[in-house]
Structure formats: C-alpha cells, structure tokens
Design an enzyme around this catalytic site. Structure first.
Site, PDB file in Angstrom:
ATOM      1  CG  ASP A 102       0.958   7.805   5.591  1.00  3.80           C
ATOM      2  OD1 ASP A 102       0.885   6.844   4.859  1.00  3.80           O
ATOM      3  OD2 ASP A 102      -0.449   7.967   6.089  1.00  3.80           O
ATOM      4  CB  ILE A 103      -1.086  12.361   5.748  1.00  2.00           C
ATOM      5  CG1 ILE A 103      -0.732  13.955   5.822  1.00  2.00           C
ATOM      6  CG2 ILE A 103      -1.786  12.141   5.056  1.00  2.00           C
ATOM      7  CD1 ILE A 103      -1.951  14.728   4.213  1.00  2.00           C
ATOM      8  CG  ASN A 125      -1.761  -2.378   0.778  1.00  2.00           C
ATOM      9  OD1 ASN A 125      -1.159  -3.530   1.689  1.00  2.00           O
ATOM     10  ND2 ASN A 125      -1.441  -1.181   1.248  1.00  2.00           N
ATOM     11  CD  GLN A 155      -1.791   0.705  -5.261  1.00  2.00           C
ATOM     12  OE1 GLN A 155      -2.650  -0.844  -6.189  1.00  2.00           O
ATOM     13  NE2 GLN A 155      -0.457   1.407  -5.453  1.00  2.00           N
ATOM     14  CG  HIS A 158       2.756   4.043  -1.848  1.00  2.00           C
ATOM     15  ND1 HIS A 158       1.831   3.682  -3.017  1.00  2.00           N
ATOM     16  CD2 HIS A 158       1.827   2.984  -0.342  1.00  2.00           C
ATOM     17  CE1 HIS A 158       0.803   3.435  -2.507  1.00  2.00           C
ATOM     18  NE2 HIS A 158       0.718   3.335  -0.963  1.00  2.00           N
ATOM     19  CG  HIS A 198       2.848   1.479   3.709  1.00  2.00           C
ATOM     20  ND1 HIS A 198       1.718   2.202   4.228  1.00  2.00           N
ATOM     21  CD2 HIS A 198       1.531   1.244   2.775  1.00  2.00           C
ATOM     22  CE1 HIS A 198       0.497   2.449   3.556  1.00  2.00           C
ATOM     23  NE2 HIS A 198       1.186   2.091   2.116  1.00  2.00           N
TER      24      HIS A 198
END
Ligand code: 5GP
Ligand code: ZN
Length: 138
Positions: A32-33, A88, A95, A101, A103
């Site tokens: 994750d960024i 989410n 979301q 996706h 997590h």
C-alpha cells in the site's frame, strides 16, 4: 473487463508501477502506498470487480487462498504479532478505490492502528428472525 479509468486496473496490469510482492495470471499483490503499518499489502484481482457484491465466488475463493500464502510470507519477513484482513465495500464502509481489493494489515505491539467499532447488545429474538431471512437467500 478492465475499466480504462480505474487505478487498480492500471496497477494490476502493470501500466502503473507498484511495489509488487506477488503476481500471477489472476492477481497482483502490492504494498500500500499509504500503509497503516509496515508491510500493509493489497491483493488485487486483475479483472475489474467493484466490490464483494460484484466479484464471483471462484475468484474470491482463489483470492482468499492466495491470502493465506501471502500472510505467512509476510509474517516470516515482518515478524508481526498479528494481522487484520480488511475489505471495504462502498463509500459508507470506507472504500476509496472501487476495484475489489483485500487489505492485509500486519499488527505490531503499540502500532496505534485502530480498526474498532462500537458494539450494541442484540435482541436474541430479532437476531433469530434476521438470521432466518438471510439464510433463505443463500
Ligand atoms: P480502500 O479505502 O478502497 O479500502 O483502500 C484503498 C487503498 O489503496 C488505500 O489503503 C490506499 O492507501 C491505497 N492506494 C491508493 N492509491 C494507491 C496507489 O496508487 N498505489 C498503491 N500501492 N496503493 C494505493
Ligand atoms: Zn478496475
């Protein structure tokens, strides 16, 4: 079907670069960024599904199977104390990227990550009725 304006379509097909920790024909797993904790990863199907209400059961099954392998690899490298799996669906649920996706959020003592929610006492009778209603649709 890829959506030409979807960020995760572009990341999963490699058009936008990412820190990729796994890739196959169906999935890309990236860091994750803006991680909640060190090693926070996302499992992204390459096909565009908006959310849990849209993804097919076979892909979702494969995705969760992959999650077990990724989680173990992350634990071995990160030495985390635990891990939250979060997914989410919808704006109300947090979301922000509308391409399904999962997590994987490694947890460490004192990491300050807060995924809690307030709890309420359930009415036992109402719970039974609700369970019956939902059960009929599965
Ligand atoms: P959501 O809020 O939709 O459940 O999660 C979206 C996640 O995608 C967020 O944790 C966010 O930090 C991450 N994210 C958004 N844009 C990018 C990006 O360009 N690259 C990566 N690696 N992660 C992103
Ligand atoms: Zn997409």
């Amino acid at each position: 079907m890829a959506d030409k304006d979807c960020l995760f379509c572009k990341i999963s097909n490699g058009e936008i670069p990412s820190a990729t920790i796994y890739e196959d024909n169906d999935f890309r797993v990236i860091l994750d960024i803006a991680p909640a904790s060190k090693g926070h990863a996302l499992i992204i199907p390459k096909e565009h599904f908006q959310d849990i209400f849209d993804i097919d059961a076979l892909t979702a099954g494969k995705l969760f199977s992959l999650a077990t392998e990724v989680a173990r690899a992350m634990k071995a490298v990160l030495h985390c104390d635990g891990m939250n799996i979060v997914q989410n669906n919808g704006l109300i649920a947090g979301q922000t990227v509308f391409h399904f996706h999962l997590h994987l959020i490694p947890r460490y003592e004192g990491d300050g990550v807060n995924l809690g929610w307030p709890q309420h006492e359930a009415d036992a009778e109402a719970n039974q009725e609700l369970a019956r209603e939902i059960r009929k649709r599965i």
